[in-house]
Scaffold this active site. Structure first.
Site, mmCIF file in Angstrom:
data_model
loop_
_atom_site.group_PDB
_atom_site.id
_atom_site.type_symbol
_atom_site.label_atom_id
_atom_site.label_comp_id
_atom_site.label_asym_id
_atom_site.label_seq_id
_atom_site.Cartn_x
_atom_site.Cartn_y
_atom_site.Cartn_z
ATOM 1 N N PRO A 1 0.844 -1.196 0.000
ATOM 2 C CA PRO A 1 0.000 0.000 0.000
ATOM 3 C C PRO A 1 0.881 1.249 0.000
ATOM 4 O O PRO A 1 1.919 1.284 0.672
ATOM 5 C CB PRO A 1 -0.788 -0.107 1.305
ATOM 6 N N HIS A 2 0.470 2.258 -0.765
ATOM 7 C CA HIS A 2 1.281 3.472 -0.827
ATOM 8 C C HIS A 2 0.412 4.674 -1.170
ATOM 9 O O HIS A 2 -0.683 4.533 -1.703
ATOM 10 C CB HIS A 2 2.413 3.325 -1.848
ATOM 11 N N GLY A 3 0.937 5.840 -0.808
ATOM 12 C CA GLY A 3 0.227 7.072 -1.105
ATOM 13 C C GLY A 3 1.089 8.271 -0.802
ATOM 14 O O GLY A 3 2.163 8.155 -0.200
#
Length: 149
Positions: A66-68
């Site tokens: 997960p990334h942002g």
């Protein structure tokens, strides 16, 4: 590039207890609020949820990345978690995820964000690294493995 440059020992979670995608994202972000009290962790969780709506970050082989990006962040932050039982994460291969690498990046530094994601992807393609990741006993052993790569 060394993963340890973006990872704090306190952000390595050797035993995730969550059982759902939404809960594991919250569990992974929770220690960031302690390490970085100025960070809006609720916003970080929302950013990760929004990214998941675009397409799963569960890439298969038990791995989720997960990334942002966050506006108020100054440096890339990596959080690592391990689930012994696996968590349903809508992975591309439809299998539960046991290895989690969360990457939070400043809005304005896309290049570094991509380099960190690429480095993590290369590490996780290595079956011997994944095996060592699963076999590392406790947070000290897992931290020792991660800071050296």
């Amino acid at each position: 590039m060394k993963l340890g440059d973006y990872l704090a020992k306190e952000l390595v979670l050797p035993v995730l207890t969550s059982e759902s995608k939404s809960d594991v994202l919250k569990e992974l972000i929770a220690p960031v609020g302690i390490q970085y009290p100025e960070m809006d962790t609720d916003q970080a969780v929302r950013v990760l949820f929004e990214r998941e709506k675009l397409g799963t970050t569960g890439i298969g082989d038990g791995i989720a990345i997960p990334h942002g990006k966050l506006e108020d962040l100054e440096n890339v932050i990596v959080i690592v978690g391990r689930s012994e039982t696996g968590i349903e994460f809508d992975a591309l291969d439809h299998k539960p995820c046991t290895i989690f690498f969360v990457v939070l990046a400043p809005e304005q530094v896309a290049g570094m964000h991509l380099r960190v994601l690429a480095h993590i992807s290369r590490l996780l393609k290595d079956e011997s690294f994944r095996r060592a990741f699963h076999e590392a006993e406790g947070s000290e052993a897992l931290w020792g493995l991660l800071k050296s790569v």
